[in-house]
Scaffold this motif. Structure first.
Motif, PDB file in Angstrom:
ATOM      1  N   ASP A 119       0.808  -1.214   0.000  1.00  0.00           N
ATOM      2  CA  ASP A 119       0.000   0.000   0.000  1.00  0.00           C
ATOM      3  C   ASP A 119       0.843   1.266   0.000  1.00  0.00           C
ATOM      4  OD1 ASP A 119       0.786  -0.646   2.666  1.00  0.00           O
ATOM      5  OD2 ASP A 119      -0.704   0.745   3.437  1.00  0.00           O
ATOM      6  N   ARG A 120       2.134   1.145   0.314  1.00  0.00           N
ATOM      7  CA  ARG A 120       3.015   2.312   0.349  1.00  0.00           C
ATOM      8  C   ARG A 120       3.850   2.442  -0.917  1.00  0.00           C
ATOM      9  NH1 ARG A 120       3.013   5.154   5.710  1.00  0.00           N
ATOM     10  NH2 ARG A 120       1.388   3.955   6.767  1.00  0.00           N
ATOM     11  N   GLY A 121       3.980   1.350  -1.664  1.00  0.00           N
ATOM     12  CA  GLY A 121       4.871   1.324  -2.800  1.00  0.00           C
ATOM     13  C   GLY A 121       4.615   2.387  -3.853  1.00  0.00           C
ATOM     14  N   PRO A 122       3.380   2.528  -4.351  1.00  0.00           N
ATOM     15  CA  PRO A 122       3.135   3.538  -5.390  1.00  0.00           C
ATOM     16  C   PRO A 122       3.493   4.951  -4.935  1.00  0.00           C
ATOM     17  CG  PRO A 122       1.329   1.964  -5.305  1.00  0.00           C
ATOM     18  CD  PRO A 122       2.188   1.673  -4.109  1.00  0.00           C
ATOM     19  N   GLU A 123       3.195   5.279  -3.681  1.00  0.00           N
ATOM     20  CA  GLU A 123       3.506   6.615  -3.174  1.00  0.00           C
ATOM     21  C   GLU A 123       5.021   6.809  -3.058  1.00  0.00           C
ATOM     22  OE1 GLU A 123       2.782   9.294   0.838  1.00  0.00           O
ATOM     23  OE2 GLU A 123       1.385   7.651   0.387  1.00  0.00           O
ATOM     24  N   LEU A 124       5.735   5.768  -2.623  1.00  0.00           N
ATOM     25  CA  LEU A 124       7.187   5.856  -2.539  1.00  0.00           C
ATOM     26  C   LEU A 124       7.793   6.056  -3.921  1.00  0.00           C
ATOM     27  CD1 LEU A 124       9.899   5.661  -1.053  1.00  0.00           C
ATOM     28  CD2 LEU A 124       9.724   3.159  -1.245  1.00  0.00           C
ATOM     29  N   LEU A 125       7.316   5.283  -4.890  1.00  0.00           N
ATOM     30  CA  LEU A 125       7.813   5.419  -6.259  1.00  0.00           C
ATOM     31  C   LEU A 125       7.543   6.822  -6.797  1.00  0.00           C
ATOM     32  CD1 LEU A 125       9.030   4.315  -8.861  1.00  0.00           C
ATOM     33  CD2 LEU A 125       6.781   3.337  -9.416  1.00  0.00           C
ATOM     34  N   SER A 126       6.363   7.361  -6.509  1.00  0.00           N
ATOM     35  CA  SER A 126       6.024   8.706  -6.956  1.00  0.00           C
ATOM     36  C   SER A 126       6.969   9.740  -6.353  1.00  0.00           C
ATOM     37  CB  SER A 126       4.575   9.031  -6.577  1.00  0.00           C
ATOM     38  OG  SER A 126       4.238  10.357  -6.904  1.00  0.00           O
ATOM     39  N   PHE A 127       7.251   9.602  -5.063  1.00  0.00           N
ATOM     40  CA  PHE A 127       8.174  10.527  -4.398  1.00  0.00           C
ATOM     41  C   PHE A 127       9.560  10.454  -5.018  1.00  0.00           C
ATOM     42  CE2 PHE A 127      11.577  10.695  -1.149  1.00  0.00           C
ATOM     43  CZ  PHE A 127      11.575  12.071  -0.923  1.00  0.00           C
ATOM     44  N   LEU A 128      10.065   9.245  -5.198  1.00  0.00           N
ATOM     45  CA  LEU A 128      11.395   9.085  -5.773  1.00  0.00           C
ATOM     46  C   LEU A 128      11.457   9.669  -7.179  1.00  0.00           C
ATOM     47  CD1 LEU A 128      12.219   5.437  -4.619  1.00  0.00           C
ATOM     48  CD2 LEU A 128      13.106   7.564  -3.650  1.00  0.00           C
ATOM     49  N   SER A 129      10.438   9.419  -7.961  1.00  0.00           N
ATOM     50  CA  SER A 129      10.421   9.918  -9.342  1.00  0.00           C
ATOM     51  C   SER A 129      10.429  11.445  -9.390  1.00  0.00           C
ATOM     52  CB  SER A 129       9.190   9.379 -10.080  1.00  0.00           C
ATOM     53  OG  SER A 129       9.206   7.963 -10.125  1.00  0.00           O
ATOM     54  N   LYS A 130       9.728  12.078  -8.452  1.00  0.00           N
ATOM     55  CA  LYS A 130       9.664  13.540  -8.429  1.00  0.00           C
ATOM     56  C   LYS A 130      10.970  14.174  -7.964  1.00  0.00           C
ATOM     57  CE  LYS A 130       4.688  13.687  -7.524  1.00  0.00           C
ATOM     58  NZ  LYS A 130       3.646  13.949  -6.502  1.00  0.00           N
ATOM     59  N   MET A 131      11.804  13.385  -7.268  1.00  0.00           N
ATOM     60  CA  MET A 131      13.028  13.927  -6.691  1.00  0.00           C
ATOM     61  C   MET A 131      14.256  13.711  -7.564  1.00  0.00           C
ATOM     62  SD  MET A 131      12.072  15.422  -3.967  1.00  0.00           S
ATOM     63  CE  MET A 131      13.653  15.745  -3.197  1.00  0.00           C
ATOM     64  N   VAL A 132      14.100  13.148  -8.740  1.00  0.00           N
ATOM     65  CA  VAL A 132      15.255  12.848  -9.581  1.00  0.00           C
ATOM     66  C   VAL A 132      15.934  14.118 -10.088  1.00  0.00           C
ATOM     67  CG1 VAL A 132      15.996  11.846 -11.763  1.00  0.00           C
ATOM     68  CG2 VAL A 132      14.446  10.576 -10.282  1.00  0.00           C
ATOM     69  N   PHE A 133      15.176  15.077 -10.586  1.00  0.00           N
ATOM     70  CA  PHE A 133      15.708  16.307 -11.165  1.00  0.00           C
ATOM     71  C   PHE A 133      16.762  15.985 -12.228  1.00  0.00           C
ATOM     72  CE2 PHE A 133      14.224  17.580  -6.862  1.00  0.00           C
ATOM     73  CZ  PHE A 133      13.180  18.387  -7.282  1.00  0.00           C
ATOM     74  N   TRP A 134      18.031  16.369 -11.987  1.00  0.00           N
ATOM     75  CA  TRP A 134      19.060  16.157 -13.003  1.00  0.00           C
ATOM     76  C   TRP A 134      19.959  14.957 -12.696  1.00  0.00           C
ATOM     77  CZ3 TRP A 134      17.998  20.986 -10.850  1.00  0.00           C
ATOM     78  CH2 TRP A 134      17.309  21.866 -11.687  1.00  0.00           C
ATOM     79  N   ALA A 135      19.633  14.196 -11.675  1.00  0.00           N
ATOM     80  CA  ALA A 135      20.479  13.054 -11.313  1.00  0.00           C
ATOM     81  C   ALA A 135      20.337  11.926 -12.336  1.00  0.00           C
ATOM     82  CB  ALA A 135      20.107  12.541  -9.925  1.00  0.00           C
ATOM     83  N   ASP A 136      21.417  11.159 -12.497  1.00  0.00           N
ATOM     84  CA  ASP A 136      21.373   9.979 -13.354  1.00  0.00           C
ATOM     85  C   ASP A 136      20.836   8.819 -12.529  1.00  0.00           C
ATOM     86  OD1 ASP A 136      21.660   7.994 -15.207  1.00  0.00           O
ATOM     87  OD2 ASP A 136      23.856   8.068 -15.302  1.00  0.00           O
ATOM     88  N   ALA A 137      19.524   8.843 -12.341  1.00  0.00           N
ATOM     89  CA  ALA A 137      18.837   7.813 -11.558  1.00  0.00           C
ATOM     90  C   ALA A 137      17.441   7.643 -12.138  1.00  0.00           C
ATOM     91  CB  ALA A 137      18.758   8.209 -10.088  1.00  0.00           C
ATOM     92  N   LYS A 138      17.035   6.398 -12.319  1.00  0.00           N
ATOM     93  CA  LYS A 138      15.760   6.121 -12.989  1.00  0.00           C
ATOM     94  C   LYS A 138      14.949   5.119 -12.169  1.00  0.00           C
ATOM     95  CE  LYS A 138      18.108   6.706 -17.430  1.00  0.00           C
ATOM     96  NZ  LYS A 138      19.454   6.853 -16.794  1.00  0.00           N
ATOM     97  N   PRO A 139      14.054   5.603 -11.283  1.00  0.00           N
ATOM     98  CA  PRO A 139      13.186   4.691 -10.520  1.00  0.00           C
ATOM     99  C   PRO A 139      12.065   4.152 -11.401  1.00  0.00           C
ATOM    100  CG  PRO A 139      13.373   6.878  -9.483  1.00  0.00           C
ATOM    101  CD  PRO A 139      13.868   6.999 -10.882  1.00  0.00           C
TER     102      PRO A 139
END
Length: 374
Positions: A119-139
């Motif tokens: 139940d927490r996974g989609p929200e965690l993924l959404s948070f991580l995706s919004k925090m990427v900005f210019w980093a070379d990271a792809k959740p």
């Protein structure tokens, strides 16, 4: 009753003979709660070797050269220098230091794998995706992977079945033939291993391991061992006010914690540092022993009271094969362990061995006292 339900596809392992699914609307409704012998399954997990279907866990992965250094800046654990095939527990906190997400991560072959509550996974993924900005990271969600757990001292007998020469150490991971990996965890028991595997191979791995001697055990067994070990489960043993100190998540990787106290800035760090250096957590997570003769068992979210006064909240409630009915609870730190309590409508008592020893003066408080000449 806390509503933690989520729409998760039922596990194919529910077709195994004797499988009884979790209660509808519960966080474990999509997997087996037991297979007909709950206490026997717990004993197998504690004394022999049991396999638990935890395929309802939400799995995601992060690729990119900066995946670890980026994740390090936005979460509570020190993971910037996490080695290949190493794991850690981690938290996402809000601005006030309250726990939003707890997850386990493993870095393997240039990919970070994360699993967390469904139940927490989609929200965690959404948070991580919004925090990427210019980093070379792809959740990205990895719904094509699932989690199984092996518990018990005889997991060593399955080394050859797993296709390994030896089992990994705590928080270490090793690749598995055909994809996925095996990771050792420090809980819910000293002999705990997770398989993160391609979902299409879930049934095949289940058959392979049970044919080799692993005994089917439901989430009831896993939860009973977890509660006895005083390990919290977010959403059941925590509420919207919970801070890491209350739930025993303080500590680096070597301390089996999820919050490193000597790392750089991250959201919620101010609260963590302030409580660690100057204050005490308002509540402690403790183990309760419940009156087994009570007509009704408490449920997660029920009040814990002392003399009619609310002093905490009930978390996970479970029947343990040795200890009988037990529960986790967040209670006010000032409550003595011998205080008669009521959890919901059942009499309850704090297990004194579960009370954290937090009488050590904080470094910040000692420094202030020295400045004041005390």
């Amino acid at each position: 009753m806390v509503d933690v339900s989520v729409d998760v596809v039922p596990s194919p392992i529910l077709s195994v003979s004797g499988a009884v699914p979790g209660t509808p609307g519960s966080p474990d409704a999509a997997v087996a709660w037991h297979y007909g012998d709950p206490f026997g399954e717990q004993k197998a997990a504690a004394e022999r070797v049991a396999i638990v279907d935890r395929s309802h866990r939400f799995v995601l992965n992060i690729t990119g050269a900066e995946r670890l250094s980026w994740l390090h800046t936005i979460t509570s654990q020190h993971v910037a220098n996490l080695g290949d095939r190493q794991s850690a527990e981690n938290l996402d906190l809000d601005l006030n230091g309250r726990v939003l997400h707890h997850f386990v991560l493993t870095d393997l072959d240039a990919t970070v794998w994360i699993d967390t509550e469904a139940d927490r996974g989609p929200e965690l993924l959404s948070f991580l995706s919004k925090m990427v900005f210019w980093a070379d990271a792809k959740p990205a969600e990895a719904s094509d992977h699932a989690v199984l757990s092996l518990l018990g001292p005889r997991v060593t007998a399955l080394t050859e079945t797993l296709g390994l020469d030896e089992l990994p150490g705590v928080y270490e991971a090793v690749p598995l033939e055909g994809g996925g990996f095996l990771r050792r965890m420090p809980w819910p028991s000293a002999d705990s291993f997770d398989l993160i595997i391609p979902r299409e191979r879930l049934a095949a791995w289940w058959s392979r391991l049970t044919d080799a001697g692993a005994e089917p055990a439901g989430m009831w067994a896993f939860e009973a061992l977890r509660v006895a070990a005083v390990r919290p489960r977010i959403g059941l043993d925590t509420d919207e006010r919970t801070i890491p100190h209350e739930a025993r998540w303080i500590g680096g990787v070597t301390e089996f914690g999820a919050v490193h106290l000597d790392k750089g800035c991250y959201r919620g760090q101010e609260t963590v540092a302030r409580v660690h250096n100057l204050g005490k957590p308002p509540r402690n997570l403790v183990l309760l022993h419940l009156d087994g003769s009570a007509d009704e068992r408490p449920a997660a979210g029920d009040d814990v009271t002392a003399g009619g006064r609310t002093i905490g909240r009930v978390g996970t409630v479970i029947d343990h094969y040795e200890f009988g009915p037990i529960a986790l609870a967040l209670v006010k730190r000032s409550i003595p362990a011998d205080t008669p309590l009521t959890a919901g409508s059942a009499a309850a008592a704090i297990d004194p061995d579960s009370v954290p020893d937090d009488d050590t003066p904080q470094a910040g408080r000692l420094a202030i006292d020295r400045l004041r000449g005390r």
